[in-house]
Design a protein around this motif. Structure first.
Motif, mmCIF file in Angstrom:
data_model
loop_
_atom_site.group_PDB
_atom_site.id
_atom_site.type_symbol
_atom_site.label_atom_id
_atom_site.label_comp_id
_atom_site.label_asym_id
_atom_site.label_seq_id
_atom_site.Cartn_x
_atom_site.Cartn_y
_atom_site.Cartn_z
ATOM 1 N N THR A 66 1.041 -1.113 -0.004
ATOM 2 C CA THR A 66 0.005 -0.042 0.140
ATOM 3 C C THR A 66 0.818 1.361 0.009
ATOM 4 N N ILE A 67 2.283 1.237 -0.070
ATOM 5 C CA ILE A 67 3.255 2.223 0.050
ATOM 6 C C ILE A 67 3.657 2.155 -1.482
ATOM 7 N N ARG A 68 3.768 3.533 -2.061
ATOM 8 C CA ARG A 68 4.058 3.614 -3.451
ATOM 9 C C ARG A 68 5.674 3.639 -3.691
ATOM 10 N N SER A 69 6.208 4.585 -2.771
ATOM 11 C CA SER A 69 7.807 4.844 -2.742
ATOM 12 C C SER A 69 8.081 5.539 -1.599
ATOM 13 N N LEU A 70 9.241 5.455 -1.081
ATOM 14 C CA LEU A 70 10.095 5.972 0.091
ATOM 15 C C LEU A 70 11.284 6.528 -0.389
ATOM 16 N N ARG A 71 11.518 7.834 -0.073
ATOM 17 C CA ARG A 71 12.811 8.367 -0.481
ATOM 18 C C ARG A 71 13.744 7.996 0.614
ATOM 19 N N PRO B 3 7.099 -3.835 2.851
ATOM 20 C CA PRO B 3 7.060 -3.978 1.462
ATOM 21 C C PRO B 3 8.123 -3.300 0.774
ATOM 22 N N ALA B 4 9.058 -2.386 1.560
ATOM 23 C CA ALA B 4 10.145 -1.645 0.924
ATOM 24 C C ALA B 4 10.835 -2.730 0.346
ATOM 25 N N LEU B 5 11.158 -3.701 1.147
ATOM 26 C CA LEU B 5 12.210 -4.762 0.895
ATOM 27 C C LEU B 5 11.890 -5.648 -0.198
ATOM 28 N N ALA B 6 10.652 -5.595 -0.798
ATOM 29 C CA ALA B 6 10.326 -6.274 -1.808
ATOM 30 C C ALA B 6 10.486 -5.560 -3.147
ATOM 31 N N GLY B 7 11.068 -4.248 -2.907
ATOM 32 C CA GLY B 7 11.079 -3.495 -4.166
ATOM 33 C C GLY B 7 12.490 -3.271 -4.937
ATOM 34 N N ARG B 8 12.528 -2.171 -5.400
ATOM 35 C CA ARG B 8 13.883 -1.841 -6.031
ATOM 36 C C ARG B 8 14.251 -0.315 -5.857
ATOM 37 N N VAL C 292 16.937 9.385 -4.886
ATOM 38 C CA VAL C 292 16.639 7.996 -4.905
ATOM 39 C C VAL C 292 15.722 7.543 -4.013
ATOM 40 N N SER C 293 14.849 6.772 -4.508
ATOM 41 C CA SER C 293 13.775 6.263 -3.762
ATOM 42 C C SER C 293 13.692 4.661 -3.565
ATOM 43 N N ILE C 294 13.025 4.185 -2.864
ATOM 44 C CA ILE C 294 12.611 2.894 -2.801
ATOM 45 C C ILE C 294 11.299 2.617 -3.608
ATOM 46 N N LEU C 295 11.229 2.053 -4.837
ATOM 47 C CA LEU C 295 9.943 1.881 -5.310
ATOM 48 C C LEU C 295 9.244 0.439 -4.819
ATOM 49 N N CYS C 296 8.248 0.740 -4.305
ATOM 50 C CA CYS C 296 7.488 -0.384 -3.474
ATOM 51 C C CYS C 296 6.917 -1.134 -4.600
ATOM 52 N N SER D 190 5.701 -4.017 14.410
ATOM 53 C CA SER D 190 5.641 -3.371 12.948
ATOM 54 C C SER D 190 6.576 -2.222 12.802
ATOM 55 N N PRO D 191 7.457 -2.285 11.775
ATOM 56 C CA PRO D 191 8.197 -1.287 11.368
ATOM 57 C C PRO D 191 7.345 0.066 10.995
ATOM 58 N N ASP D 192 8.075 1.152 11.262
ATOM 59 C CA ASP D 192 7.516 2.490 10.981
ATOM 60 C C ASP D 192 8.059 3.187 9.760
ATOM 61 N N PHE D 193 7.263 3.488 8.799
ATOM 62 C CA PHE D 193 7.827 3.931 7.767
ATOM 63 C C PHE D 193 7.707 5.697 7.404
ATOM 64 N N THR D 194 7.787 6.102 8.515
ATOM 65 C CA THR D 194 7.759 7.479 8.272
ATOM 66 C C THR D 194 9.049 8.075 7.694
#
Length: 478
Positions: A21-26, A72-77, A86-90, A189-193
């Protein structure tokens, strides 16, 4: 123990069992410098499970899929946009899962008696050797390898260091073990703030093709685990806080420290009393040098002696610190990502060695205590003014870098058939002077130091009676 005894028999991709449910994390100011570091490689040696090989693999794959849904970030690129951010694309592209076998390896061979080097075969229990975190643009951010041995199993996890630090790494690993034990939901649960002081519009300039490693990785090295019992560490702490004392500490003095918990103070009748019975100011509860700072100073002095440095040579001890609790307001304890900064402490070799343990320990202590909210924010501003990769390595022959932490819950990884027999790492990010701190397998405040040194320096350390008298189960080599 030939490395060829480890054979990878299968490989597959594991996806989260729910879409992200997260799109990306910078990537943050603390993440970006790690793009030139290798992926983290850590794992656990477990007792042989009461499961057939197919059942074991099914359990671990299912548990990994469930865990990825919460991370979910760890299943991304990784992805770099046109502005250079640079971001993590989830994107749920998944992680790699490897099954390996080493039927001729036993837990006895992998856990040799004290005094032996770490068996190099551990390096075969991990994937992505010499892979820089920048490669996460095309490679998975995680690879898990399960190696079945003669009487044990090793679960090795390789994870992108620009995406996680030790806190986030072990939260993921603990969750994987938790689901394997049969948990129905995640407990931490991890915090993705991303709205933190570390989030920044600054751009890290990266050369075409990506960064290069900041250390060669080709020099000959020896790796060894030095075990320090709670009793030995308390003796070092007493020495560090009592500079007038000689190294030999009486049992009575050490007995005053029995309730120590990594430098914590205890309250008595409304006042704060140190473990030595001294009254400490309520306004300064950090006045006491901690157990870990004392142990670090002990190692710093011993390695400096073993290197035979010139008295006027500057030696530097770098220590990675968790900034989550140092910021105001604090970050969540399970903030996902890197929330670390490196604290360098420098001294002339002659001063470090001619003074007693308390002198070097006090230098380390004051640097750690001074690393508060204002210091963290200055570090962020300094990086924003000059974005750069983290310079990992021993550039002048006189550096030590301490990583990991004995606070990490490395042994809280019972997959359902017993706690780990040992925690070990792969070949990633290792150079002369790289140290990693693990909790001892016995717990109770014991610590294992994974020490990586040039062969001649390691030999000098093994022959150092002042250092070795505190190491459990070993004697000075003659």
């Amino acid at each position: 123990m030939p490395s060829s005894s480890v054979v990878v028999v299968s490989k597959c991709t594991i996806h989260p069992d729910h879409n992200s449910t997260i799109r990306s994390l910078r990537l943050s100011v603390s993440d970006l410098p790690m793009l030139a570091c290798h992926y983290i490689q850590k794992g656990v040696l477990l007792p042989s499970p009461p499961l057939s090989s197919p059942d074991l693999l099914h359990l671990l794959k299912l548990s990994l899929s469930r865990t990825l849904s919460h991370f979910p970030a760890l299943a991304g690129r990784l992805q770099t946009n046109h502005a250079g951010h640079v971001s993590i694309l989830c994107n749920d592209h998944g992680v790699e899962f490897f099954h390996a076998k080493a039927p001729h390896l036993t837990s006895t061979a992998l856990l040799p008696p004290p005094g032996c080097d770490i068996p190099p075969v551990y390096r075969r229990f991990f994937q992505y050797d010499n892979t820089l975190s920048y490669a996460g643009h095309t490679k998975p951010l995680v690879a898990v390898q399960v190696t079945e041995l003669n009487d044990a199993v090793f679960v090795g996890c390789t994870m992108n260091h620009a995406v996680v630090d030790g806190t986030s790494f072990w939260n993921f690993f603990n969750t994987l073990a938790e689901f394997a034990r049969g948990a129905k939901k995640i407990s931490k649960s991890p915090d993705f703030t991303r709205d933190t002081v570390f989030d920044s519009p600054a751009v890290l300039p990266v050369p075409d093709g990506g960064p290069a490693a900041t250390f060669s990785g080709d020099e000959p090295l020896r790796e060894k685990i030095f075990h320090f019992s709670r009793e030995a560490i308390l003796k070092l702490k007493f020495r560090a806080n009592s500079p007038a004392l000689k190294p030999e500490i009486s049992g009575e003095a050490v007995g005053k420290q029995r309730n120590d918990s990594w430098g914590a103070n205890c309250k008595t009748n409304g006042t704060i009393t140190s473990v030595f019975g001294d009254i400490v100011s309520k306004k300064d509860p950090t006045a006491e040098i901690s157990s870990f700072q004392s142990l670090c100073a002990h190692l710093w002095r011993a390695v400096t002696r073993a290197r035979n440095l010139s008295p006027d040579k500057t030696t530097t001890f770098r220590m990675a610190v968790n900034c989550r609790h140092r910021l105001e307001p604090r970050l969540k304890p399970l903030y996902f990502g890197n929330a670390i900064q490196s604290i360098p402490t420098a001294a002339k070799a002659g001063e470090l060695l001619t003074n007693d343990l308390s002198w070097g320990a006090d230098l380390l202590h004051h640097n750690v205590v001074a690393h508060d909210d204002a210091t963290v924010r200055r570090g962020v501003k300094d990086w924003e003014n000059n974005p750069r990769l983290f310079p990992l390595g021993n550039f002048d022959g006189a550096m030590i870098t301490m990583g990991s932490s004995p606070r990490f819950p490395m042994y809280d990884n019972d997959f359902g058939w017993g706690r780990p027999l040992a925690v070990r790492s792969g070949r990633a990010n290792k150079f002369d002077g790289k140290i990693s701190a693990f909790p001892g397998a016995a717990g109770n405040g014991s610590v294992d130091l994974e020490v990586v040194l040039a062969p001649e320096t390691m030999a000098g350390l093994e022959n150092d009676s002042e250092f070795m008298q505190y190491v459990s189960g070993e004697t000075v080599i003659n």
